[in-house]
Write a protein that holds these residues in place. Sequence first.
Motif, PDB file in Angstrom:
ATOM      1  N   MET A  91       1.948   4.332  -1.623  1.00  0.00           N
ATOM      2  CA  MET A  91       0.667   4.928  -1.241  1.00  0.00           C
ATOM      3  C   MET A  91      -0.192   3.968  -0.431  1.00  0.00           C
ATOM      4  O   MET A  91      -1.333   4.272  -0.115  1.00  0.00           O
ATOM      5  N   SER A  92       0.349   2.799  -0.081  1.00  0.00           N
ATOM      6  CA  SER A  92      -0.404   1.779   0.648  1.00  0.00           C
ATOM      7  C   SER A  92      -0.115   1.842   2.143  1.00  0.00           C
ATOM      8  O   SER A  92       1.043   1.800   2.556  1.00  0.00           O
ATOM      9  N   LYS A  93      -1.179   1.919   2.934  1.00  0.00           N
ATOM     10  CA  LYS A  93      -1.024   1.890   4.396  1.00  0.00           C
ATOM     11  C   LYS A  93      -0.776   0.462   4.879  1.00  0.00           C
ATOM     12  O   LYS A  93      -0.201   0.250   5.926  1.00  0.00           O
ATOM     13  N   ARG A  94      -1.222  -0.523   4.096  1.00  0.00           N
ATOM     14  CA  ARG A  94      -1.142  -1.926   4.515  1.00  0.00           C
ATOM     15  C   ARG A  94       0.143  -2.627   4.110  1.00  0.00           C
ATOM     16  O   ARG A  94       0.618  -3.519   4.801  1.00  0.00           O
ATOM     17  N   THR A  95       0.683  -2.277   2.962  1.00  0.00           N
ATOM     18  CA  THR A  95       1.773  -3.067   2.383  1.00  0.00           C
ATOM     19  C   THR A  95       3.024  -2.234   2.188  1.00  0.00           C
ATOM     20  O   THR A  95       2.969  -1.151   1.623  1.00  0.00           O
ATOM     21  N   LYS A  96       4.144  -2.774   2.626  1.00  0.00           N
ATOM     22  CA  LYS A  96       5.434  -2.130   2.374  1.00  0.00           C
ATOM     23  C   LYS A  96       5.808  -2.395   0.912  1.00  0.00           C
ATOM     24  O   LYS A  96       5.438  -3.400   0.328  1.00  0.00           O
ATOM     25  N   LEU A  97       6.548  -1.461   0.362  1.00  0.00           N
ATOM     26  CA  LEU A  97       7.003  -1.558  -1.015  1.00  0.00           C
ATOM     27  C   LEU A  97       8.520  -1.686  -0.983  1.00  0.00           C
ATOM     28  O   LEU A  97       9.189  -0.930  -0.288  1.00  0.00           O
ATOM     29  N   MET A  98       9.052  -2.659  -1.694  1.00  0.00           N
ATOM     30  CA  MET A  98      10.500  -2.841  -1.779  1.00  0.00           C
ATOM     31  C   MET A  98      10.973  -2.368  -3.151  1.00  0.00           C
ATOM     32  O   MET A  98      10.416  -2.765  -4.168  1.00  0.00           O
ATOM     33  N   VAL A  99      11.985  -1.510  -3.148  1.00  0.00           N
ATOM     34  CA  VAL A  99      12.642  -1.082  -4.387  1.00  0.00           C
ATOM     35  C   VAL A  99      14.083  -1.542  -4.241  1.00  0.00           C
ATOM     36  O   VAL A  99      14.850  -0.957  -3.475  1.00  0.00           O
TER      37      VAL A  99
END
Length: 185
Positions: A91-99
């Motif tokens: 849900m973050s426009k600034r930060t990528k999320l790694m799964v």
Amino acid sequence: MTSFEEAGTEETVTCLHLTFYHPCQEDKMMFRCLNFCKREQVRADEVPKFGRDSNICRYNLMDTRVSRIQFALQFYRRMNSSEFCFEIKNMSKRTKLMVDQTELGYLNKTDLPWKCIICFGDYQILAEIEEGDSVDYFETYLHLAKVPILQEKCLPSLQPVPENGISPSLFPSQGKSPMEIDENE
């Protein structure tokens, strides 16, 4: 009939274990609003959010570098299956999320593997799903890690390991005899 015979069948509950780590936790206490070491029930139709906005997020991270809503989790049951799963959405426009090795941009989502590591910024979260059969709710169980979840790992050898278990790359000269080469050849 005894009360034992009349009692309802005990239902197991799906539980999502989340172990949090940040290198500055001891100094900045960004996890101080999380309720550790206590199972918490979440309604099946609720979409719990993680972030710094306490008005929107069920799980608050006290850090200005975290987005107001960092990510959300959706509990669901697979089509034509009794298996329950979680879907994670960035849900973050600034930060990528790694799964694990999957990078999620803003509004991207993916199924949460039964055991995986979620990363954003310096945050590391180990997620582990304990299966259950309740359709009304699931539980979360938060833990705090003292050491990094991600440790530097050795890359696996790209060569097959023979049945004796000894990799030929460990002994590069084994089985090869030195060869003389004439510089005129």
